[in-house]
Scaffold this motif. Structure first.
Motif, PDB file in Angstrom:
ATOM      1  N   LYS A 177       0.836  -1.206   0.000  1.00  0.00           N
ATOM      2  CA  LYS A 177       0.000   0.000   0.000  1.00  0.00           C
ATOM      3  C   LYS A 177       0.871   1.257   0.000  1.00  0.00           C
ATOM      4  CE  LYS A 177      -3.846  -2.062   2.593  1.00  0.00           C
ATOM      5  NZ  LYS A 177      -4.543  -2.056   3.925  1.00  0.00           N
ATOM      6  N   TYR A 178       2.086   1.131   0.534  1.00  0.00           N
ATOM      7  CA  TYR A 178       3.008   2.265   0.620  1.00  0.00           C
ATOM      8  C   TYR A 178       3.998   2.283  -0.542  1.00  0.00           C
ATOM      9  CZ  TYR A 178       1.101   2.377   5.324  1.00  0.00           C
ATOM     10  OH  TYR A 178       0.226   2.421   6.392  1.00  0.00           O
ATOM     11  N   GLY A 179       3.845   1.339  -1.463  1.00  0.00           N
ATOM     12  CA  GLY A 179       4.741   1.279  -2.620  1.00  0.00           C
ATOM     13  C   GLY A 179       5.984   0.444  -2.402  1.00  0.00           C
ATOM     14  N   SER A 180       6.103  -0.164  -1.219  1.00  0.00           N
ATOM     15  CA  SER A 180       7.279  -0.994  -0.940  1.00  0.00           C
ATOM     16  C   SER A 180       7.231  -2.273  -1.766  1.00  0.00           C
ATOM     17  CB  SER A 180       7.348  -1.333   0.544  1.00  0.00           C
ATOM     18  OG  SER A 180       7.444  -0.152   1.313  1.00  0.00           O
ATOM     19  N   LYS A 181       8.392  -2.904  -1.900  1.00  0.00           N
ATOM     20  CA  LYS A 181       8.513  -4.092  -2.746  1.00  0.00           C
ATOM     21  C   LYS A 181       8.854  -5.318  -1.908  1.00  0.00           C
ATOM     22  CE  LYS A 181      10.010  -1.418  -6.782  1.00  0.00           C
ATOM     23  NZ  LYS A 181      10.188  -0.097  -6.140  1.00  0.00           N
ATOM     24  N   ILE A 182       8.677  -6.485  -2.530  1.00  0.00           N
ATOM     25  CA  ILE A 182       8.926  -7.763  -1.862  1.00  0.00           C
ATOM     26  C   ILE A 182       9.875  -8.599  -2.712  1.00  0.00           C
ATOM     27  CG2 ILE A 182       7.906  -9.951  -1.102  1.00  0.00           C
ATOM     28  CD1 ILE A 182       7.128  -7.689   0.725  1.00  0.00           C
ATOM     29  N   ALA A 183      10.860  -9.184  -2.052  1.00  0.00           N
ATOM     30  CA  ALA A 183      11.754 -10.150  -2.702  1.00  0.00           C
ATOM     31  C   ALA A 183      11.672 -11.468  -1.955  1.00  0.00           C
ATOM     32  CB  ALA A 183      13.186  -9.637  -2.716  1.00  0.00           C
ATOM     33  N   ILE A 184      11.775 -12.565  -2.685  1.00  0.00           N
ATOM     34  CA  ILE A 184      11.926 -13.879  -2.057  1.00  0.00           C
ATOM     35  C   ILE A 184      13.407 -14.222  -2.104  1.00  0.00           C
ATOM     36  CG2 ILE A 184      11.398 -16.330  -2.200  1.00  0.00           C
ATOM     37  CD1 ILE A 184       9.043 -14.686  -1.284  1.00  0.00           C
ATOM     38  N   ASP A 185      13.999 -14.379  -0.927  1.00  0.00           N
ATOM     39  CA  ASP A 185      15.435 -14.624  -0.817  1.00  0.00           C
ATOM     40  C   ASP A 185      15.733 -16.121  -0.864  1.00  0.00           C
ATOM     41  OD1 ASP A 185      18.074 -13.947  -0.534  1.00  0.00           O
ATOM     42  OD2 ASP A 185      17.979 -13.555   1.615  1.00  0.00           O
ATOM     43  N   ASP A 186      16.942 -16.467  -1.273  1.00  0.00           N
ATOM     44  CA  ASP A 186      17.426 -17.862  -1.276  1.00  0.00           C
ATOM     45  C   ASP A 186      16.566 -18.783  -2.133  1.00  0.00           C
ATOM     46  OD1 ASP A 186      19.332 -16.994   0.516  1.00  0.00           O
ATOM     47  OD2 ASP A 186      18.276 -17.718   2.276  1.00  0.00           O
ATOM     48  N   PHE A 187      15.995 -18.277  -3.208  1.00  0.00           N
ATOM     49  CA  PHE A 187      15.099 -19.111  -3.995  1.00  0.00           C
ATOM     50  C   PHE A 187      15.894 -20.139  -4.807  1.00  0.00           C
ATOM     51  CE2 PHE A 187      12.212 -20.381  -7.365  1.00  0.00           C
ATOM     52  CZ  PHE A 187      11.029 -20.543  -6.661  1.00  0.00           C
ATOM     53  N   GLY A 188      15.353 -21.344  -4.880  1.00  0.00           N
ATOM     54  CA  GLY A 188      15.991 -22.399  -5.661  1.00  0.00           C
ATOM     55  C   GLY A 188      16.442 -23.577  -4.834  1.00  0.00           C
ATOM     56  N   LYS A 233      10.123 -14.149 -15.601  1.00  0.00           N
ATOM     57  CA  LYS A 233       9.800 -13.203 -16.677  1.00  0.00           C
ATOM     58  C   LYS A 233       8.349 -13.341 -17.125  1.00  0.00           C
ATOM     59  CE  LYS A 233      14.429 -12.302 -18.390  1.00  0.00           C
ATOM     60  NZ  LYS A 233      14.438 -10.976 -17.739  1.00  0.00           N
ATOM     61  N   GLU A 234       7.827 -14.562 -17.112  1.00  0.00           N
ATOM     62  CA  GLU A 234       6.422 -14.776 -17.468  1.00  0.00           C
ATOM     63  C   GLU A 234       5.490 -14.059 -16.496  1.00  0.00           C
ATOM     64  OE1 GLU A 234       4.741 -16.389 -19.987  1.00  0.00           O
ATOM     65  OE2 GLU A 234       6.672 -16.451 -21.004  1.00  0.00           O
ATOM     66  N   LEU A 235       5.927 -13.938 -15.238  1.00  0.00           N
ATOM     67  CA  LEU A 235       5.105 -13.295 -14.208  1.00  0.00           C
ATOM     68  C   LEU A 235       5.463 -11.824 -13.993  1.00  0.00           C
ATOM     69  CD1 LEU A 235       4.953 -16.080 -11.464  1.00  0.00           C
ATOM     70  CD2 LEU A 235       3.208 -15.490 -13.134  1.00  0.00           C
ATOM     71  N   GLY A 236       6.431 -11.325 -14.755  1.00  0.00           N
ATOM     72  CA  GLY A 236       6.839  -9.927 -14.590  1.00  0.00           C
ATOM     73  C   GLY A 236       7.663  -9.689 -13.340  1.00  0.00           C
ATOM     74  N   ILE A 237       8.335 -10.742 -12.851  1.00  0.00           N
ATOM     75  CA  ILE A 237       9.187 -10.647 -11.664  1.00  0.00           C
ATOM     76  C   ILE A 237      10.645 -10.527 -12.113  1.00  0.00           C
ATOM     77  CG2 ILE A 237       9.964 -11.845  -9.576  1.00  0.00           C
ATOM     78  CD1 ILE A 237       7.277 -13.360  -9.622  1.00  0.00           C
ATOM     79  N   GLU A 238      11.403  -9.633 -11.479  1.00  0.00           N
ATOM     80  CA  GLU A 238      12.816  -9.479 -11.821  1.00  0.00           C
ATOM     81  C   GLU A 238      13.666 -10.433 -10.969  1.00  0.00           C
ATOM     82  OE1 GLU A 238      13.727  -5.209 -13.519  1.00  0.00           O
ATOM     83  OE2 GLU A 238      13.009  -5.052 -11.456  1.00  0.00           O
TER      84      GLU A 238
END
Length: 274
Positions: A177-188, A233-238
């Motif tokens: 809601k505040y424009g902050s972003k989310i990353a998933i760490d250690d993926f894989g 990329k299919e989901l628009g995630i960097e």
């Protein structure tokens, strides 16, 4: 033969996945206890004397070859000014009930820096942070006051698995809601799950360093990286590659169309940004 029962012996049994542990002098149980006591005092002193600080490691845009982001990483400064890695104290802090205090300090200090830079800054959160009402309240309070909340990225450590799915999605909705972003760490690795990733509305996937460090010489690591990138990329995630330690790895992940790189090839974590 004497079998001694003790709380520490029981912990050792749990650690070794055994039903019982036969006491031996070479188990060094008491050395472990002594070490924990010493480090617990070090952590308490560092908290009291304001010696818990964030260090910052740059994240490079692979297309533009410029630093656009950085990750805030916890460090302890000892009495002699030596920088101590969390490897030596974070697990002990959790066992000693001091972890929440460290999280609060990191949030406070990282948000202070956020007001003084144009870089996007990411900070790690464990699931226990997200589930803690005091931590969540502090995060929202900070987001309301900070000048540029869109510059903060909350990295959720993926390797733990996301059992409390509803609480995590609510947290993500709240900070976004505040424009902050989310990353998933250690993926894989660990509990990697493409299904829940589709539902979490994340902005970045950080590909685990155990994969990236071998991506230039291990076909399996290359295939896993390629799969994650295509999916993202299919989901628009960097995507962000962690543990980029040499030029050969950097060139390989660029060939695989990973968006960003982070690692000692560019810079070790430093006290100041830039």
């Amino acid at each position: 033969m004497i079998i001694r029962e003790s709380r520490n012996g029981f912990k050792l049994c749990k650690k070794n996945k055994e039903l019982f542990q036969i006491y031996r002098e070479d188990l060094n149980i008491y050395e472990g206890i002594k070490e924990n006591i010493i480090w617990t005092k070090k952590i308490k002193d560092a908290i009291a004397e304001n010696r818990i600080v964030p260090f910052f490691q740059p994240i490079v845009n692979n297309s533009l070859k410029t630093i656009e982001k950085c990750e805030a990483l916890i460090r302890m400064i000892d009495e002699n000014g030596k920088v101590i890695s969390p490897y030596f104290f974070l697990d002990i802090a959790k066992k000693a009930g001091l972890y929440k205090e460290l999280t609060i300090i990191m949030l406070e200090k990282t948000f202070e820096v956020l007001n003084k830079t144009n870089y996007e800054i990411s900070i790690n959160l464990l699931l226990q942070d997200i589930m803690n009402s005091e931590i969540r309240a502090l995060i929202i309070k900070k987001l309301k006051k900070v000048r540029n909340p869109e510059k903060i990225v909350f990295e959720i450590v993926e390797s733990e698995g996301i059992e409390n799915f509803n609480e995590v999605t609510e947290f993500i909705k709240e900070v976004k809601k505040y424009g902050s972003k989310i990353a998933i760490d250690d993926f894989g690795t660990g509990y990697s799950n493409f299904n829940y990733l589709m539902k979490l509305n994340v902005d970045y996937i950080k590909i685990d360093g155990s994969i990236i460090k071998n991506v230039h010489k291990d076909k399996s690591a290359e295939i896993v990286t390629k799969t994650i990138v295509l999916f993202a990329k299919e989901l628009g995630i960097e995507t962000i590659a962690e543990f980029v330690s040499e030029e050969e790895i950097y060139n390989k992940i660029k060939d695989l169309n990973v968006d960003y790189s982070q690692g000692y090839y560019f810079s070790e974590p430093k006290e100041n940004i830039g």
